[in-house]
Design a protein around this motif. Structure first.
Motif: not given
Length: 140
Positions: A111-140
């Protein structure tokens, strides 16, 4: 906030600063990944998605990286694949995507826009319960 029109991988070509928060709910640990993400046009129907950085979890720093490929299919849809060619998920902007990886289940949102976008994952299973939240902004 999502742009009025869903973004395609070709709309996000370039180098991005990556900041990811990692919540391991089973272990009760939170960490970060700091690095870069680069989306590069390989050909008209292929985008290379490469991430590299350092993960800090508890008091341990570890280099991390991965390469994904986003391909435009004959049906007009974009799909994300692992580096070895296995399918990962459909490219759906602003909606949920799923990746079944028995015995675990992954649910994500791009989700997001051309100047800031995000990727969010929830991973669930017998041996894991993770939330990974990424924020991406222009490097230049």
């Amino acid at each position: 906030m999502t742009d009025p029109a869903p973004l395609l991988p070709t709309d996000l070509l370039g180098r991005w600063v990556l900041h990811r928060t990692v919540h391991d709910r089973l272990a009760g640990v939170t960490g970060t990944v700091a690095g870069t993400t680069e989306l590069t046009l390989v050909d008209a129907g292929t985008v290379r998605w490469h991430e590299a950085g350092t993960m800090v979890l508890a008091d341990r720093a570890t280099p991390v990286w991965r390469t994904l490929t986003v391909r435009h299919g004959a049906d007009g849809r974009w799909r994300v694949h692992f580096e070895d060619g296995r399918p990962f998920h459909d490219w759906v902007w602003g909606g949920r995507v799923r990746h079944a990886c028995a015995p675990d289940d992954y649910a994500g949102v791009l989700d997001g826009g051309r100047r800031r976008w995000t990727v969010r994952w929830e991973a669930r299973g017998p041996a894991k319960d993770l939330v990974l939240e990424s924020v991406l902004t222009p490097a230049d």
